[in-house]
Design a protein around this motif. Structure first.
Motif, PDB file in Angstrom:
ATOM      1  N   LEU A 283      -0.382   6.991   2.792  1.00 27.23           N
ATOM      2  CA  LEU A 283      -1.135   8.145   3.267  1.00 27.23           C
ATOM      3  C   LEU A 283      -2.253   8.452   2.277  1.00 27.23           C
ATOM      4  O   LEU A 283      -2.051   8.416   1.070  1.00 27.23           O
ATOM      5  CB  LEU A 283      -0.222   9.367   3.403  1.00 27.23           C
ATOM      6  N   ARG A 284      -3.413   8.797   2.811  1.00 25.14           N
ATOM      7  CA  ARG A 284      -4.566   9.093   1.950  1.00 25.14           C
ATOM      8  C   ARG A 284      -5.410  10.173   2.614  1.00 25.14           C
ATOM      9  O   ARG A 284      -5.570  10.195   3.822  1.00 25.14           O
ATOM     10  CB  ARG A 284      -5.387   7.823   1.764  1.00 25.14           C
TER      11      ARG A 284
ATOM     12  N   LEU B  34      -4.144  -0.947  15.027  1.00 24.46           N
ATOM     13  CA  LEU B  34      -4.928   0.275  14.917  1.00 24.46           C
ATOM     14  C   LEU B  34      -5.309   0.477  13.461  1.00 24.46           C
ATOM     15  O   LEU B  34      -4.517   0.222  12.556  1.00 24.46           O
ATOM     16  CB  LEU B  34      -4.130   1.481  15.409  1.00 24.46           C
ATOM     17  N   GLY B  35      -6.515   0.931  13.235  1.00 25.61           N
ATOM     18  CA  GLY B  35      -6.973   1.188  11.863  1.00 25.61           C
ATOM     19  C   GLY B  35      -6.353   2.456  11.320  1.00 25.61           C
ATOM     20  O   GLY B  35      -5.334   2.921  11.809  1.00 25.61           O
ATOM     21  N   SER B  36      -6.993   3.032  10.319  1.00 23.30           N
ATOM     22  CA  SER B  36      -6.459   4.277   9.772  1.00 23.30           C
ATOM     23  C   SER B  36      -6.462   5.355  10.842  1.00 23.30           C
ATOM     24  O   SER B  36      -7.301   5.352  11.737  1.00 23.30           O
ATOM     25  CB  SER B  36      -7.255   4.712   8.543  1.00 23.30           C
TER      26      SER B  36
ATOM     27  N   PHE C 128      -4.520  10.860   6.311  1.00 25.18           N
ATOM     28  CA  PHE C 128      -4.620   9.775   7.274  1.00 25.18           C
ATOM     29  C   PHE C 128      -3.586   8.724   6.919  1.00 25.18           C
ATOM     30  O   PHE C 128      -3.258   8.537   5.751  1.00 25.18           O
ATOM     31  CB  PHE C 128      -6.005   9.106   7.209  1.00 25.18           C
ATOM     32  N   ILE C 129      -3.079   8.027   7.930  1.00 24.47           N
ATOM     33  CA  ILE C 129      -2.279   6.836   7.663  1.00 24.47           C
ATOM     34  C   ILE C 129      -3.273   5.742   7.337  1.00 24.47           C
ATOM     35  O   ILE C 129      -4.099   5.372   8.167  1.00 24.47           O
ATOM     36  CB  ILE C 129      -1.430   6.434   8.881  1.00 24.47           C
TER      37      ILE C 129
ATOM     38  N   GLU D 132       2.065   6.547  15.918  1.00 21.63           N
ATOM     39  CA  GLU D 132       3.318   7.273  15.773  1.00 21.63           C
ATOM     40  C   GLU D 132       4.325   6.395  15.068  1.00 21.63           C
ATOM     41  O   GLU D 132       4.522   5.239  15.439  1.00 21.63           O
ATOM     42  CB  GLU D 132       3.832   7.708  17.141  1.00 21.63           C
ATOM     43  N   VAL D 133       4.934   6.945  14.031  1.00 24.34           N
ATOM     44  CA  VAL D 133       5.959   6.250  13.266  1.00 24.34           C
ATOM     45  C   VAL D 133       7.266   6.996  13.468  1.00 24.34           C
ATOM     46  O   VAL D 133       7.306   8.223  13.364  1.00 24.34           O
ATOM     47  CB  VAL D 133       5.601   6.207  11.759  1.00 24.34           C
ATOM     48  N   ASP D 134       8.327   6.269  13.779  1.00 24.63           N
ATOM     49  CA  ASP D 134       9.634   6.862  14.009  1.00 24.63           C
ATOM     50  C   ASP D 134      10.663   5.891  13.432  1.00 24.63           C
ATOM     51  O   ASP D 134      10.855   4.806  13.970  1.00 24.63           O
ATOM     52  CB  ASP D 134       9.844   7.052  15.511  1.00 24.63           C
TER      53      ASP D 134
END
Length: 147
Positions: A51-52, A77-79, A29-30, A124-126
């Motif tokens: 990340l966990r 946004l949470g995890s 999860f982020i 989303e990470v970019d």
């Protein structure tokens, strides 16, 4: 990291090793994202992604600096679970970029080797950067051994 005096493929190898580490993070999860933007020099901008998965797997932190591009995500946004994660080496000219990266940035002779991080899911990470570091915590088994 940028290797001006290192082996010719040092940065590419660092990206490949980081990508291999991240392949195992698909079930993670982020937990948190931190974007630090400098008002003085955009090259001082950093992006960190924690990340966990849980106590049974080591935490992973992706740290990008000397950012060239960050596409925003939904703040607040949470995890969030991860659907996909990739880290791609983007070489200097005259070497070609992968087809999906073409047009991502304006390429010039001054543009260094870069790395492109993409994480898909509800968040989303970019991001494209010149420096990448991936930290992996020791597992509990490895940490329990005294050296």
């Amino acid at each position: 990291m940028v290797d001006e005096h290192g082996a010719p493929d040092a940065f590419k190898n660092r990206c490949t090793n980081a990508a291999l580490t991240l392949e195992s993070c698909i079930s993670y999860f982020i937990e948190r994202i931190s974007l630090n933007e400098s008002n003085e020099d955009p090259k001082d901008n950093t992006l960190d992604v924690w990340l966990r998965e849980g106590p049974w797997k080591p935490d992973v932190v992706i740290s990008l600096s000397n950012l060239h591009s960050v596409r925003p995500w939904e703040p607040g946004l949470g995890s969030s679970f991860i659907d996909g994660i990739s880290l791609v080496h983007l070489p200097k000219l005259p070497l070609p970029w992968p087809a999906e990266a073409v047009g991502r940035l304006d390429r010039s002779e001054d543009l260094p080797e870069l790395v492109w991080l993409r994480i898909t899911g509800p968040i989303e990470v970019d991001a494209v950067a010149a420096i990448v570091t991936v930290y992996r915590a020791q597992s509990d088994d490895a940490a329990s051994v005294l050296r």
